[in-house]
Design a protein around this motif. Structure first.
Motif, PDB file in Angstrom:
ATOM      1  N   SER A  25     -86.904 -26.028 -10.490  1.00 43.56           N
ATOM      2  CA  SER A  25     -87.889 -25.230  -9.755  1.00 43.56           C
ATOM      3  C   SER A  25     -87.196 -24.151  -8.923  1.00 43.56           C
ATOM      4  O   SER A  25     -86.179 -24.407  -8.285  1.00 43.56           O
ATOM      5  CB  SER A  25     -88.700 -26.157  -8.850  1.00 43.56           C
ATOM      6  N   ILE A  26     -87.745 -22.934  -8.961  1.00 47.04           N
ATOM      7  CA  ILE A  26     -87.204 -21.850  -8.127  1.00 47.04           C
ATOM      8  C   ILE A  26     -88.338 -21.158  -7.367  1.00 47.04           C
ATOM      9  O   ILE A  26     -89.151 -20.444  -7.931  1.00 47.04           O
ATOM     10  CB  ILE A  26     -86.341 -20.853  -8.946  1.00 47.04           C
ATOM     11  N   SER A  27     -88.375 -21.430  -6.069  1.00 48.41           N
ATOM     12  CA  SER A  27     -89.354 -20.768  -5.201  1.00 48.41           C
ATOM     13  C   SER A  27     -88.729 -19.471  -4.700  1.00 48.41           C
ATOM     14  O   SER A  27     -87.537 -19.228  -4.887  1.00 48.41           O
ATOM     15  CB  SER A  27     -89.686 -21.665  -4.011  1.00 48.41           C
ATOM     16  N   ASN A  28     -89.529 -18.665  -4.031  1.00 40.57           N
ATOM     17  CA  ASN A  28     -89.022 -17.403  -3.476  1.00 40.57           C
ATOM     18  C   ASN A  28     -87.887 -17.675  -2.473  1.00 40.57           C
ATOM     19  O   ASN A  28     -86.867 -16.984  -2.464  1.00 40.57           O
ATOM     20  CB  ASN A  28     -90.165 -16.638  -2.807  1.00 40.57           C
ATOM     21  N   LEU A  29     -88.090 -18.712  -1.640  1.00 34.71           N
ATOM     22  CA  LEU A  29     -87.071 -19.044  -0.639  1.00 34.71           C
ATOM     23  C   LEU A  29     -85.744 -19.415  -1.313  1.00 34.71           C
ATOM     24  O   LEU A  29     -84.666 -18.968  -0.898  1.00 34.71           O
ATOM     25  CB  LEU A  29     -87.569 -20.206   0.233  1.00 34.71           C
ATOM     26  N   LYS A  30     -85.835 -20.213  -2.365  1.00 31.19           N
ATOM     27  CA  LYS A  30     -84.630 -20.613  -3.084  1.00 31.19           C
ATOM     28  C   LYS A  30     -83.980 -19.403  -3.760  1.00 31.19           C
ATOM     29  O   LYS A  30     -82.758 -19.242  -3.733  1.00 31.19           O
ATOM     30  CB  LYS A  30     -84.979 -21.668  -4.126  1.00 31.19           C
ATOM     31  N   LEU A  31     -84.791 -18.553  -4.341  1.00 28.31           N
ATOM     32  CA  LEU A  31     -84.290 -17.329  -4.975  1.00 28.31           C
ATOM     33  C   LEU A  31     -83.481 -16.501  -3.976  1.00 28.31           C
ATOM     34  O   LEU A  31     -82.399 -15.989  -4.302  1.00 28.31           O
ATOM     35  CB  LEU A  31     -85.463 -16.501  -5.514  1.00 28.31           C
ATOM     36  N   GLN A  32     -83.996 -16.375  -2.751  1.00 29.99           N
ATOM     37  CA  GLN A  32     -83.301 -15.581  -1.729  1.00 29.99           C
ATOM     38  C   GLN A  32     -81.901 -16.129  -1.456  1.00 29.99           C
ATOM     39  O   GLN A  32     -80.941 -15.378  -1.295  1.00 29.99           O
ATOM     40  CB  GLN A  32     -84.106 -15.556  -0.422  1.00 29.99           C
ATOM     41  N   LYS A  33     -81.803 -17.466  -1.400  1.00 30.89           N
ATOM     42  CA  LYS A  33     -80.496 -18.074  -1.140  1.00 30.89           C
ATOM     43  C   LYS A  33     -79.552 -17.843  -2.321  1.00 30.89           C
ATOM     44  O   LYS A  33     -78.371 -17.580  -2.128  1.00 30.89           O
ATOM     45  CB  LYS A  33     -80.631 -19.581  -0.877  1.00 30.89           C
ATOM     46  N   LEU A  34     -80.070 -17.921  -3.547  1.00 35.14           N
ATOM     47  CA  LEU A  34     -79.217 -17.707  -4.718  1.00 35.14           C
ATOM     48  C   LEU A  34     -78.711 -16.254  -4.754  1.00 35.14           C
ATOM     49  O   LEU A  34     -77.561 -16.002  -5.101  1.00 35.14           O
ATOM     50  CB  LEU A  34     -79.965 -18.062  -6.012  1.00 35.14           C
TER      51      LEU A  34
END
Length: 195
Positions: A25-34
């Protein structure tokens, strides 16, 4: 990859595609960290930015603003990929190494873990007002580079990075990593030597 610099959106699309294709799963918040880790590691490893776009210190950790707004409508849900296939042809081998490294070491973590992790890092802390709030100022590329250089000298990252490089080393024109490298110091010496 072709000429010109990769955009943060190219990188975002890559991570979204890769996570979706591997059922992560990739949420917007996770995307930002990546995006932040990809930029930071690339600066540390290659001495150049992966993308030109700024990363800012937001309450939820480092954020790439344009990408944040692009995917904001997904809320905390998984962002589905719009690509039919990976867009990995837009990246150089060095860039793919970085993306691979970040994917291998960070993508399996939950968004909240990544948020907590980024809140302990000096790149975010410098702009924090208290434990939950930040100034919104840009985290400079120099700051990210200085911090991530300390991360790639850790053994676990060294091993992940080696694995990541080996994964994209199928082409004949790509540099072989000597098997004699057994420590971070060997590795850094090897990176600095002409080859």
């Amino acid at each position: 990859g072709g000429g010109g610099m990769t955009s943060s959106n190219d990188v975002a699309q890559y991570f979204i595609w890769r996570c979706n294709s591997e059922n992560i799963s990739i949420s917007n918040l996770k995307l930002q960290k990546l995006l932040y880790y990809a930029q930071g590691f690339h600066l540390a490893i290659s001495d150049i930015a992966l993308f030109r776009d700024r990363i800012s210190a937001w309450d939820h950790g480092p954020v790439q603003k344009e990408c944040y707004y692009r995917y904001r409508n997904n809320g905390s849900q998984n962002i589905p990929s719009t690509l039919a296939a990976a867009n990995d042809d837009v990246f150089s081998k060095e860039e793919l190494n970085t993306l691979n490294l970040v994917f291998e070491t960070q993508a399996h973590k939950q968004a909240w873990e990544l948020r907590k992790q980024s809140h302990k890092e000096p790149t975010w802390l410098k702009y924090s007002i208290d434990d939950d709030n930040a100034t919104g100022e840009e985290i400079t590329k120099d700051e990210m580079k200085a911090y991530f250089i300390t991360k790639i000298t850790g053994e676990d990252y060294f091993n992940s990075f080696k694995k990541s490089i080996e994964a994209v080393q199928s082409d004949d024109d790509w540099v072989e990593i000597p098997n004699s490298l057994s420590s971070v110091d060997d590795f850094m010496d090897w990176i600095d030597s002409p080859h």
